[in-house]
Design a protein around this motif. Structure first.
Motif, PDB file in Angstrom:
ATOM      1  N   LEU A 190      -5.992 -26.891 -29.892  1.00  0.00           N
ATOM      2  CA  LEU A 190      -5.188 -25.686 -29.743  1.00  0.00           C
ATOM      3  C   LEU A 190      -3.754 -25.996 -30.166  1.00  0.00           C
ATOM      4  O   LEU A 190      -3.127 -26.909 -29.634  1.00  0.00           O
ATOM      5  CB  LEU A 190      -5.221 -25.217 -28.290  1.00  0.00           C
ATOM      6  CG  LEU A 190      -4.720 -23.806 -27.986  1.00  0.00           C
ATOM      7  CD1 LEU A 190      -5.623 -22.764 -28.637  1.00  0.00           C
ATOM      8  CD2 LEU A 190      -4.648 -23.591 -26.478  1.00  0.00           C
ATOM      9  N   ALA A 191      -3.243 -25.256 -31.137  1.00  0.00           N
ATOM     10  CA  ALA A 191      -1.862 -25.456 -31.581  1.00  0.00           C
ATOM     11  C   ALA A 191      -0.908 -24.470 -30.919  1.00  0.00           C
ATOM     12  O   ALA A 191       0.263 -24.788 -30.692  1.00  0.00           O
ATOM     13  CB  ALA A 191      -1.774 -25.322 -33.100  1.00  0.00           C
ATOM     14  N   TYR A 192      -1.401 -23.269 -30.626  1.00  0.00           N
ATOM     15  CA  TYR A 192      -0.543 -22.248 -30.004  1.00  0.00           C
ATOM     16  C   TYR A 192      -1.406 -21.287 -29.211  1.00  0.00           C
ATOM     17  O   TYR A 192      -2.473 -20.862 -29.662  1.00  0.00           O
ATOM     18  CB  TYR A 192       0.230 -21.464 -31.061  1.00  0.00           C
ATOM     19  CG  TYR A 192       0.985 -20.270 -30.503  1.00  0.00           C
ATOM     20  CD1 TYR A 192       2.244 -20.437 -29.939  1.00  0.00           C
ATOM     21  CD2 TYR A 192       0.432 -18.999 -30.521  1.00  0.00           C
ATOM     22  CE1 TYR A 192       2.939 -19.349 -29.404  1.00  0.00           C
ATOM     23  CE2 TYR A 192       1.108 -17.915 -30.007  1.00  0.00           C
ATOM     24  CZ  TYR A 192       2.356 -18.081 -29.440  1.00  0.00           C
ATOM     25  OH  TYR A 192       3.033 -17.007 -28.909  1.00  0.00           O
ATOM     26  N   PHE A 193      -0.928 -20.946 -28.011  1.00  0.00           N
ATOM     27  CA  PHE A 193      -1.567 -19.895 -27.216  1.00  0.00           C
ATOM     28  C   PHE A 193      -0.485 -19.183 -26.424  1.00  0.00           C
ATOM     29  O   PHE A 193       0.202 -19.775 -25.607  1.00  0.00           O
ATOM     30  CB  PHE A 193      -2.622 -20.479 -26.274  1.00  0.00           C
ATOM     31  CG  PHE A 193      -3.318 -19.441 -25.443  1.00  0.00           C
ATOM     32  CD1 PHE A 193      -3.923 -18.334 -26.035  1.00  0.00           C
ATOM     33  CD2 PHE A 193      -3.367 -19.553 -24.063  1.00  0.00           C
ATOM     34  CE1 PHE A 193      -4.575 -17.375 -25.279  1.00  0.00           C
ATOM     35  CE2 PHE A 193      -4.013 -18.602 -23.295  1.00  0.00           C
ATOM     36  CZ  PHE A 193      -4.618 -17.507 -23.906  1.00  0.00           C
ATOM     37  N   GLY A 194      -0.315 -17.891 -26.706  1.00  0.00           N
ATOM     38  CA  GLY A 194       0.734 -17.121 -26.049  1.00  0.00           C
ATOM     39  C   GLY A 194       0.322 -16.520 -24.729  1.00  0.00           C
ATOM     40  O   GLY A 194       1.119 -15.799 -24.118  1.00  0.00           O
ATOM     41  N   GLY A 195      -0.914 -16.795 -24.276  1.00  0.00           N
ATOM     42  CA  GLY A 195      -1.380 -16.245 -23.011  1.00  0.00           C
ATOM     43  C   GLY A 195      -1.374 -14.727 -23.047  1.00  0.00           C
ATOM     44  O   GLY A 195      -1.797 -14.110 -24.027  1.00  0.00           O
ATOM     45  N   ASP A 196      -0.878 -14.132 -21.966  1.00  0.00           N
ATOM     46  CA  ASP A 196      -0.798 -12.672 -21.922  1.00  0.00           C
ATOM     47  C   ASP A 196       0.534 -12.156 -22.454  1.00  0.00           C
ATOM     48  O   ASP A 196       0.846 -10.977 -22.362  1.00  0.00           O
ATOM     49  CB  ASP A 196      -1.023 -12.164 -20.496  1.00  0.00           C
ATOM     50  CG  ASP A 196      -0.019 -12.742 -19.499  1.00  0.00           C
ATOM     51  OD1 ASP A 196       0.865 -13.521 -19.919  1.00  0.00           O
ATOM     52  OD2 ASP A 196      -0.135 -12.421 -18.305  1.00  0.00           O
ATOM     53  N   ARG A 197       1.328 -13.061 -23.082  1.00  0.00           N
ATOM     54  CA  ARG A 197       2.646 -12.681 -23.582  1.00  0.00           C
ATOM     55  C   ARG A 197       2.636 -12.314 -25.059  1.00  0.00           C
ATOM     56  O   ARG A 197       3.406 -11.463 -25.482  1.00  0.00           O
ATOM     57  CB  ARG A 197       3.647 -13.817 -23.349  1.00  0.00           C
ATOM     58  CG  ARG A 197       3.755 -14.284 -21.917  1.00  0.00           C
ATOM     59  CD  ARG A 197       4.792 -15.376 -21.770  1.00  0.00           C
ATOM     60  NE  ARG A 197       4.620 -16.441 -22.751  1.00  0.00           N
ATOM     61  CZ  ARG A 197       3.764 -17.449 -22.621  1.00  0.00           C
ATOM     62  NH1 ARG A 197       2.968 -17.511 -21.545  1.00  0.00           N
ATOM     63  NH2 ARG A 197       3.663 -18.388 -23.540  1.00  0.00           N
ATOM     64  N   ALA A 198       1.797 -13.003 -25.849  1.00  0.00           N
ATOM     65  CA  ALA A 198       1.835 -12.791 -27.298  1.00  0.00           C
ATOM     66  C   ALA A 198       0.476 -13.072 -27.915  1.00  0.00           C
ATOM     67  O   ALA A 198      -0.280 -13.934 -27.450  1.00  0.00           O
ATOM     68  CB  ALA A 198       2.892 -13.678 -27.954  1.00  0.00           C
ATOM     69  N   VAL A 199       0.167 -12.340 -28.984  1.00  0.00           N
ATOM     70  CA  VAL A 199      -1.054 -12.522 -29.751  1.00  0.00           C
ATOM     71  C   VAL A 199      -0.673 -12.987 -31.148  1.00  0.00           C
ATOM     72  O   VAL A 199       0.233 -12.430 -31.781  1.00  0.00           O
ATOM     73  CB  VAL A 199      -1.855 -11.204 -29.831  1.00  0.00           C
ATOM     74  CG1 VAL A 199      -3.056 -11.351 -30.757  1.00  0.00           C
ATOM     75  CG2 VAL A 199      -2.292 -10.774 -28.439  1.00  0.00           C
TER      76      VAL A 199
END
Length: 446
Positions: A190-199
């Motif tokens: 996983l390089a990036y995961f914005g969670g519930d903040r960003a897609v």
């Protein structure tokens, strides 16, 4: 050559003036070409020779090409491949790289197969006979019919990034064994995961001379609906991904229309990115601190009101001297931009008038610069042997004769490798009985 191919070659001029550089001979050629094409459409296949059909198509091509030579156009038919999908994103998007050539001369392409696989829609295919046959390889985990990928080849390792159904960005390394045709996965993380903040969507990446990997992508703030371009960097092994903290272009929810493509320069890293109707260039030097702001400039502003959801009307390739070659489509025209590595200056020229181009690819072939663009639903190949100084239309890629009513080339997506030793393999997407398929053109360049 098929009658159908000539019919599709008739340009839609839409009343626009022909460029002054070709106006003299093109005005006559246009009339002759249209009359020949109209006559051919009334005849059965086989009634007209290749020479006559070539004359008709070349005359029609001449009307749309500004400042490009076209007298030596070679017409090539495509061959259907066995690769299939049920998603329009079978090969997408234009600013991303999906196709590479390994040291043994084999060609490899990432295809989104939609729901034709049991999950994990992005799959690698390889050909070892210049496209006659294709062999299915590894699939990328956490991918679906909407996932788009990008990658670069370094030696025998293929570095890939793609968006996941959850709106995250993954980074994968595949190892290739030349001569054997086999691939194995080295890692996937996983390089990036914005969670519930960003897609996140539509990532693209490059590596600089120091080994730093840069991934740019479009993010959407889930609270505000604002869209913006972000960038990640990673310098350590095992990889630790860090947000650079920089945002490129406007932050707004007027449209998601934007995309970004990092590319290595001779002394650092650069990035072509688009926001709405504008194309920008940003760059940094390898010697700069990570916190130093990137140098930025606007390259182009469109007035054509193109309606592309991700502003992906560009394709980038770099040559061995790190000159950067970029093709764009704007209002149906094909444009060519060149970044000169010593002077660090961009220049631009237009290769065509309105030929209904929307899908383009840029390839460097043994020192030549090649731009491929759809011409209505066929494809034109523009070639430069002087590093982008001048171009000629070398090939017209046309369809088998004639397609059945179930066959459509309505959205002529195309794919090539960014670099090749030749021949140039070009894939064009089409629909056959509601199944997305790929047509192969084996272009004898250089």
């Amino acid at each position: 050559m098929a009658v159908h191919a000539v019919r599709l070659g008739v340009p839609q001029v839409k009343g626009k003036a022909v460029a002054a550089t070709v106006a003299g001979r093109v005005a006559v050629a246009h009339v002759v070409g249209l009359r020949l094409a109209e006559g051919l459409m009334k005849r059965k296949p086989g009634k007209w020779t290749h020479a006559v059909q070539r004359m008709a198509l070349v005359a029609c091509i001449a009307c749309g090409c500004a400042g490009s030579a076209f007298a030596a156009v070679t017409m090539l038919d495509g061959t259907p491949t066995t690769m299939q999908s049920n998603t329009e994103r079978m090969i997408s998007l234009r600013h991303q790289e999906h196709m590479w050539e390994t040291s043994d001369g084999a060609t490899h392409v990432i295809v989104n197969r939609g729901e034709l696989t049991a999950g994990d829609s992005l799959q690698l295919y390889s050909t070892f006979d210049h496209g006659l046959t294709w062999v299915a390889g590894p699939r990328l985990s956490y991918s679906d019919r909407y996932s788009t990928s990008d990658g670069y080849l370094a030696g025998d390792i293929l570095y890939l990034t793609h968006a996941t159904p959850a709106g995250a960005i993954r980074f994968t390394r595949l190892q290739y064994v030349p001569g054997s045709g086999t691939w194995s996965q080295l890692s996937s993380e996983l390089a990036y995961f914005g969670g519930d903040r960003a897609v996140a969507i539509n990532p693209a990446m490059a590596v600089d001379a120091l080994g730093t990997i840069w991934i740019a992508f479009v993010a959407t703030d889930t609270a505000t609906g604002n869209n913006y371009i972000k960038m990640l960097r990673s310098t350590t092994v095992p990889r630790v991904w860090a947000d650079t903290g920089f945002v490129f272009g406007a932050v707004d929810n007027a449209s998601i229309e934007r995309s970004a493509r990092p590319v290595a320069t001779a002394t650092g890293i650069g990035m072509v990115y688009t926001v709405h109707e504008k194309i920008y260039w940003a760059s940094r030097e390898n010697s700069w601190k990570p916190s130093t702001a990137w140098k930025r400039q606007q390259l182009f502003s469109s007035t054509a009101s193109d309606n592309d959801p991700y502003a992906s009307h560009f394709s980038v390739a770099a040559d061995a001297a790190r000159n950067i070659h970029m093709a764009i489509s704007d209002g149906g025209r094909v444009g060519y931009f060149r970044f000169d590595a010593p002077s660090r200056v961009w220049s631009v020229k237009w290769l065509s008038n309105d030929i209904n181009a929307g899908y383009i690819q840029t390839t460097v072939i043994d020192g030549s610069v090649v731009v491929a663009a759809n011409y209505n639903s066929d494809v034109l190949v523009f070639r430069s042997v002087d590093g982008g100084g001048s171009f000629e239309v070398s090939h017209a890629l046309v369809h088998p004769d004639p397609p059945s009513p179930e066959v459509s080339y309505q959205y002529p997506r195309i794919e090539t490798t960014a670099t090749t030793n030749g021949p140039m393999l070009l894939l064009q997407q089409y629909v056959d009985s509601d199944v997305q398929r790929l047509l192969l053109f084996n272009v004898p360049l250089p």
